[in-house]
Scaffold this active site. Structure first.
Site, mmCIF file in Angstrom:
data_model
loop_
_atom_site.group_PDB
_atom_site.id
_atom_site.type_symbol
_atom_site.label_atom_id
_atom_site.label_comp_id
_atom_site.label_asym_id
_atom_site.label_seq_id
_atom_site.Cartn_x
_atom_site.Cartn_y
_atom_site.Cartn_z
ATOM 1 N N ASP A 18 0.854 -1.188 0.000
ATOM 2 C CA ASP A 18 0.000 0.000 0.000
ATOM 3 C C ASP A 18 0.892 1.241 0.000
ATOM 4 O OD1 ASP A 18 -2.087 1.738 0.156
ATOM 5 O OD2 ASP A 18 -2.769 1.127 2.148
ATOM 6 N N ASP A 64 -2.782 2.502 -6.077
ATOM 7 C CA ASP A 64 -1.791 2.568 -5.000
ATOM 8 C C ASP A 64 -1.703 1.323 -4.124
ATOM 9 O OD1 ASP A 64 -4.274 2.955 -3.912
ATOM 10 O OD2 ASP A 64 -3.668 4.526 -2.533
ATOM 11 N N GLU A 65 -2.351 0.246 -4.486
ATOM 12 C CA GLU A 65 -2.228 -0.957 -3.673
ATOM 13 C C GLU A 65 -2.420 -2.212 -4.507
ATOM 14 O OE1 GLU A 65 -5.252 -1.776 -0.746
ATOM 15 O OE2 GLU A 65 -6.635 -0.350 -1.673
#
Length: 455
Positions: free
Chosen positions: A11, A105-106
């Protein structure tokens, strides 16, 4: 269940805000808020410096400004975020061929798919630290938090425990003990309403939840939900990491930290989602006929409402217009804890004439009135927005600090320079232009949408 912690959840920390701080040296170490900047704007991401003042995602920008008036409030630059995300995902795929992106983003990573077996906890920690170093180099300095466990559930929870820039490895066989002291809300699906029901039964921690048998849980929260909670409370999660799926729909959804009852705020969030869905459709060269609004209420009941168009579209105005109508039919009593917008019945072509000229004018007018916070490349944005990349032949590259009353203020700096000087220009100064790279990228995307990709 796996015998070793070979599932990673990565993350990126405060991703959008971190990219802005990376590219704008004068903002490093200072509060930064990315999202809508209008009266009905919504916070997308807040830097850790801003979070200290209580600013968080899905909060109205008006409330964020009241809590942290000295923060930098910036319009999002999605082309930059996408490019950074691609560089980070490439590093993950160097580690394993099996990567499951969840958003920009993850992502989950399956170490077993890379042939890494017999891993000790120290091995996994070293791999995670090496991956973080690779991400930092590939992204220009961004940090990531990594959780490692025997399942997706454990890895995702672990990645949130040592933010920012942390690594948490949960040894195999300790999953239930790992979860036991945590608040019951750490289990996916336990929102405020479910937590309140469980609290009335004396259940406040996962350890309390583990003491209940399945029949009691079903009586408390219902059949499907109770069965799922009974399994997850002891970390019984065997979902595989999946990298490639046949695309049947394109959707986005957000779960809010508090139930939202403000219809104007929910409309702004739904508009933002409609534009995100449109961007994803356009990037994949897809269109769709069915627009769906998903809402999960305060009591955890979930409703979906759909509307099917005469032909497929990827137009953000059309998707937003239909989404608003679906939201208008939604009862907000008690509040909404999750909202999602999706498009299905996909095709690889677009119906140009979906609605009449008067309907098009109505949609455009609604777009202006609602002050939609997401960039819409289907029309030229007037003026300048804070955070926007610009260029001046005498001063070089910079970004918009603020604008109004016929003037625009620019700070001239880049990721590779120290904090730069501030200059003010007339808003119609012909020498001040959007940064050339951003313009070229927008033009290339527009050409791809109309003519298809150049192989």
């Amino acid at each position: 269940m796996r015998k070793e912690p070979s599932v990673l959840h990565v993350d990126l920390d405060a991703f959008f805000a971190a990219v802005e701080q990376r590219d704008k040296p004068s903002l490093r170490g200072k509060p930064v808020v990315v999202g809508g900047i209008g009266l009905r704007g919504v916070v997308s991401t807040a830097s850790y410096e801003a979070r200290k003042y209580g600013v968080r995602s899905a909060m109205s920008t008006a409330e964020a400004r009241s809590r942290c008036p000295h923060a930098a409030y910036l319009w999002p630059r999605f082309e930059v975020y996408r490019a950074t995300s691609q560089a980070v995902m490439a590093e993950m795929r160097e580690l394993s061929p099996l990567v499951e992106p969840l958003s920009l983003d993850e992502a989950f990573i399956d170490l077993a798919a890379a042939g890494l077996t017999g891993l000790t906890d120290d091995d996994v920690r070293a791999i995670s630290e090496d991956l973080k170093d690779s991400i930092r180099k590939a992204s220009g300095g961004l940090t990531a938090s990594v959780g490692a466990g025997t399942s997706k559930l454990i890895a995702k929870i672990a990645s949130d425990l040592d933010k920012p820039d942390g690594v948490v490895v949960v040894p195999a066989g300790t999953e239930a003990d790992f979860l036991a002291p945590m608040q019951v809300t750490v289990i996916p699906g336990v929102g405020p309403a479910t937590a309140q029901r469980l609290s009335m039964a004396g259940v406040r921690t996962v350890a309390d939840l583990q003491q209940l048998d399945e029949d009691e849980l079903v009586r408390q929260v219902g059949s499907a939900h109770g069965t799922s909670l009974h399994r997850l409370a002891v970390a019984a999660d065997d979902r595989p990491v999946v990298s490639d799926r046949e695309t049947k729909s394109v959707s986005v959804e957000d779960t809010f930290e508090i139930d939202i009852i403000d219809r104007a705020l929910l409309t702004a969030i739904a508009d933002r989602m409609a534009h995100r869905v449109s961007e994803r459709l356009q990037k994949a060269q897809l269109s769709g006929r069915t627009v769906t609004l998903k809402s999960r209420m305060h009591d955890f009941t979930t409703h979906t409402r759909s509307s099917t168009l005469a032909g497929p579209t990827d137009d953000p105005r059309v998707i937003a217009r239909v989404t608003r109508r679906l939201l208008d039919d939604t009862d907000l009593a008690g509040g909404i804890r999750l909202l999602g917008v999706g498009v299905s019945s996909l095709a690889d072509w677009i119906q140009d004439d979906l609605f009449t000229e008067s309907e098009a004018a109505e949609a455009a007018e609604a777009e202006l009135v609602d002050v939609i916070e997401m960039p819409d490349r289907s029309r030229e944005q007037p003026g300048y927005h804070p955070g926007q990349d610009v260029h001046h032949p005498d001063h070089g590259l910079g970004w918009v600090w603020g604008s109004g009353r016929g003037r625009v203020t620019v700070r001239f700096e880049t990721a590779e320079t120290p904090p730069g000087p501030v200059r003010t220009f007339a808003v119609d100064d012909p020498l001040l232009t959007k940064r050339a790279t951003a313009v070229a990228e927008e033009d290339a995307e527009a050409e791809t949408r109309h003519n298809g990709p150049n192989e």
